[in-house]
Write a protein that holds these residues in place. Structure first.
Motif, short mmCIF file in Angstrom:
data_model
loop_
_atom_site.label_atom_id
_atom_site.label_comp_id
_atom_site.label_asym_id
_atom_site.label_seq_id
_atom_site.Cartn_x
_atom_site.Cartn_y
_atom_site.Cartn_z
N LYS A 70 52.69 27.57 16.43
CA LYS A 70 53.73 26.83 16.47
C LYS A 70 55.27 27.37 16.17
CE LYS A 70 51.29 22.59 17.45
NZ LYS A 70 50.65 21.46 16.89
N GLU A 71 55.14 28.16 14.77
CA GLU A 71 56.12 28.56 14.09
C GLU A 71 56.85 29.74 15.09
OE1 GLU A 71 55.39 29.68 10.08
OE2 GLU A 71 57.19 30.86 10.06
N HIS A 72 55.92 30.53 15.59
CA HIS A 72 56.52 31.73 16.03
C HIS A 72 56.51 31.68 17.81
CE1 HIS A 72 56.81 34.04 12.47
NE2 HIS A 72 55.60 33.58 12.28
N GLY A 73 55.83 30.50 18.11
CA GLY A 73 55.94 30.61 19.78
C GLY A 73 55.13 31.43 20.43
N TYR A 74 53.90 31.86 19.95
CA TYR A 74 53.09 32.65 20.79
C TYR A 74 52.65 32.18 21.99
CZ TYR A 74 53.13 35.48 16.40
OH TYR A 74 53.43 36.06 15.33
N SER A 75 52.72 33.32 23.21
CA SER A 75 52.37 32.74 24.49
C SER A 75 50.73 33.19 24.56
CB SER A 75 52.84 33.64 25.55
OG SER A 75 52.87 35.11 25.24
N HIS A 76 50.46 33.96 23.88
CA HIS A 76 48.74 34.31 23.94
C HIS A 76 48.10 34.29 22.60
CE1 HIS A 76 50.78 36.08 27.54
NE2 HIS A 76 49.41 35.99 28.00
N VAL A 77 47.00 33.91 22.29
CA VAL A 77 46.12 34.19 21.16
C VAL A 77 44.79 34.80 21.50
CG1 VAL A 77 45.60 33.12 18.92
CG2 VAL A 77 47.34 32.05 20.19
N GLU A 133 47.96 27.97 31.26
CA GLU A 133 47.92 26.92 29.94
C GLU A 133 49.23 27.52 29.43
OE1 GLU A 133 46.60 24.41 29.46
OE2 GLU A 133 44.46 24.49 30.01
N PRO A 134 50.07 26.70 28.68
CA PRO A 134 51.34 27.27 28.07
C PRO A 134 51.08 28.16 26.90
CG PRO A 134 50.86 24.81 27.38
CD PRO A 134 49.81 25.39 28.73
N VAL A 135 49.78 28.13 26.45
CA VAL A 135 49.42 29.29 25.38
C VAL A 135 48.12 29.77 25.93
CG1 VAL A 135 48.84 29.82 23.11
CG2 VAL A 135 50.62 27.95 23.55
N ILE A 136 47.92 30.69 26.06
CA ILE A 136 46.47 31.45 26.41
C ILE A 136 45.55 31.88 25.21
CG2 ILE A 136 45.23 33.25 27.76
CD1 ILE A 136 47.75 33.04 29.62
N VAL A 137 44.59 31.04 25.16
CA VAL A 137 43.89 31.17 23.91
C VAL A 137 42.50 31.84 24.34
CG1 VAL A 137 42.60 30.23 21.96
CG2 VAL A 137 44.85 29.17 22.63
N ALA A 138 42.11 32.88 24.03
CA ALA A 138 41.09 33.63 24.69
C ALA A 138 40.21 34.53 23.71
CB ALA A 138 41.60 34.97 25.72
N SER A 139 38.87 34.72 23.92
CA SER A 139 38.20 35.48 23.09
C SER A 139 37.98 36.85 24.20
CB SER A 139 36.79 34.92 22.81
OG SER A 139 35.89 34.83 24.14
N ILE A 140 37.91 38.02 23.29
CA ILE A 140 38.00 39.38 24.05
C ILE A 140 36.75 40.22 23.85
CG2 ILE A 140 39.45 41.52 24.36
CD1 ILE A 140 41.00 39.07 25.20
N MET A 156 57.53 36.95 26.02
CA MET A 156 56.02 36.64 25.55
C MET A 156 55.56 37.36 24.53
SD MET A 156 53.85 36.66 29.30
CE MET A 156 54.42 38.31 29.74
N ARG A 157 54.81 36.87 23.58
CA ARG A 157 54.47 37.67 22.34
C ARG A 157 53.15 37.27 22.27
NH1 ARG A 157 56.30 39.91 17.58
NH2 ARG A 157 58.38 40.36 18.60
N ALA A 158 51.90 37.83 21.86
CA ALA A 158 50.86 37.58 21.39
C ALA A 158 50.53 37.70 20.00
CB ALA A 158 49.58 38.41 22.26
N LEU A 159 49.54 36.84 19.47
CA LEU A 159 48.80 36.80 18.28
C LEU A 159 47.59 37.35 18.34
CD1 LEU A 159 49.36 36.67 15.06
CD2 LEU A 159 48.59 34.16 15.59
N VAL A 160 46.99 38.49 17.58
CA VAL A 160 45.94 38.89 17.75
C VAL A 160 45.26 38.67 16.46
CG1 VAL A 160 44.47 41.20 17.46
CG2 VAL A 160 45.87 40.79 19.33
N LYS A 212 48.67 44.58 26.82
CA LYS A 212 48.73 44.45 28.28
C LYS A 212 49.08 43.29 28.92
CE LYS A 212 46.74 46.14 32.39
NZ LYS A 212 45.40 46.15 33.12
N ALA A 213 48.59 42.01 28.08
CA ALA A 213 48.98 40.81 28.32
C ALA A 213 50.53 40.34 28.26
CB ALA A 213 48.17 39.58 28.05
N ALA A 214 50.80 40.74 27.05
CA ALA A 214 52.05 40.09 26.53
C ALA A 214 53.03 40.98 26.27
CB ALA A 214 51.88 39.17 25.36
N GLY A 215 52.80 42.42 26.30
CA GLY A 215 53.83 43.27 26.20
C GLY A 215 53.88 43.79 24.53
N VAL A 216 53.87 42.86 23.80
CA VAL A 216 54.31 42.78 22.37
C VAL A 216 53.19 42.06 21.46
CG1 VAL A 216 56.21 41.32 22.14
CG2 VAL A 216 55.89 43.34 20.62
#
Ligand SMILES: Cc1cc2nc3c(=O)[nH]c(=O)nc-3n(C[C@H](O)[C@H](O)[C@H](O)COP(=O)(O)OP(=O)(O)OC[C@H]3O[C@@H](n4cnc5c(N)ncnc54)[C@H](O)[C@@H]3O)c2cc1C
Length: 309
Positions: free
Chosen positions: A80-87, A140-147, A1-5, A27-31
């Motif tokens: 799509k390029e980096h396969g993020y699990s969370h945005v 969802e395959p990619v978790i897209v969230a507002s924080i 897993m890897r997130a994009l912020v 916390k969600a994706a580790g990195v």
């Protein structure tokens, strides 16, 4: 897993709230990686120290001139390029505009106003103006969230992320932002201010709000307001605090002539110390106040100014 912020940048540099988004993402994706909206050197210098961030992508366009439509497509291309699990976006005006577009383009359901991350798929968010908190599982395959940045501590700043300059966003739109004019003020921004003094209908008129401004300037505080007085035209829309205004978490919130409707309180849930001045001892604001003064709003400000001077 890897997130994009998505890290927002304004004239003052990277918004401090970006560090709180990193905490949620780690916390969600580790990195996590970060897309920085703006190329200011100071923003890059700060972003690369965020612990848990591995790569900072720098968007070459000026952050305040990005069109949300183009940004959405650029974020999707990165995902799509980096396969993020969370945005993760901040639940700010920008985030609220871009986040659902990104979710739609990725064909996933968006998750808004996250206030706690339990694990990679489990999140807490408020509903009904903050009177109920729901815990939900997002599969969802990619978790897209507002924080909600105010709900998370800032991350540590001892990281060493690499900086990668992005290619310019492709021109995908026929619309272009022609100019951007920020409201000029010497006061701190409402979101992020340590002290906020806020006024409601009990301040009655322009004279009341002039007094409120004097108190704000004496304390170096930002000014907030209720929707009632915004609707009355006594103060600008961007001062509104609450469910349909700004969510803030100052160290000190001074509510003057404010009844304490649940839609207003939804915006100050994370304020550390709340002081209320109201001439009605039964006003609901006293239920959330740490200190209360039952007296006339304008007279209360005069007393405070006298003490401070
Ligand atoms: C969907 C929805 C969303 C909303 N979103 C928001 C939001 O984001 N933010 C928000 O603020 N509101 C919001 N509201 C409106 C909210 O419900 C309240 O109407 C509003 O917050 C009340 O503002 P107020 O406290 O200034 O006015 P009032 O409720 O009229 O309270 C005025 C207070 O001043 C006191 N007072 C009167 N005279 C004096 C005096 N001389 N000295 C001292 N005290 C005095 C009174 O005792 C009273 O407690 C929303 C409402 C809805 C339905």
């Amino acid at each position: 897993m890897r997130a994009l912020v998505i890290g927002e940048v304004n004239a003052a540099g990277i918004k401090p709230t970006a560090a709180s988004l990193v905490t949620a993402a780690v916390k969600a994706a580790g990195v996590t990686d970060m897309l920085l909206l703006g190329q200011g050197q100071s923003a890059q210098d700060v972003a690369k120290t965020f612990s848990g961030v591995e790569t900072v992508f720098v968007n070459p366009a000026d952050g305040e001139n990005i069109l949300t439509e183009s940004l959405s497509k650029a974020v999707v291309a990165l995902v799509k390029e980096h396969g993020y699990s969370h945005v993760f976006f901040e639940a700010s005006s920008m985030g609220k505009s871009v986040m659902p577009r990104v979710a739609a383009l990725l064909d996933v359901a968006p998750l808004s106003d996250v206030t706690a991350v339990i694990d990679a798929q489990t999140y807490v968010r408020p509903i009904f103006a903050g009177s109920i908190e729901v815990t939900l599982k997002d599969e969802e395959p990619v978790i897209v969230a507002s924080i909600r940045a105010t709900a998370f501590d800032a991350c540590e700043k001892n990281g060493q992320a690499q900086i990668v300059m992005n290619a310019p966003f492709p021109e995908t739109m026929r619309t272009r932002k022609v100019s951007f004019e920020a409201v000029k003020t010497d006061r701190p921004a409402l979101q992020g201010a340590r002290i906020v003094v806020a006024g409601g209908r009990g301040l009655e008129d322009e004279e009341g709000f002039k007094k409120l401004a004097q108190l704000a300037d004496r304390l170096g505080a930002a000014i907030g307001a209720t929707r009632a007085v915004v609707d009355l035209g006594l103060c600008p829309n961007d001062w509104q605090v609450g469910q349909t205004g700004k969510i803030i978490a100052p160290d000190l919130y001074i509510a003057i002539g404010i009844s304490g409707a649940m839609q207003h309180i939804a915006g100050i849930k994370d304020a550390k110390v709340v002081v209320a001045i109201n001439n009605d001892p039964e006003a609901p604001i006293f239920e959330v106040a740490d200190y209360g003064l039952v007296m006339d709003a304008k007279a209360g400000i005069d007393e405070l100014l006298k003490e401070l001077n």
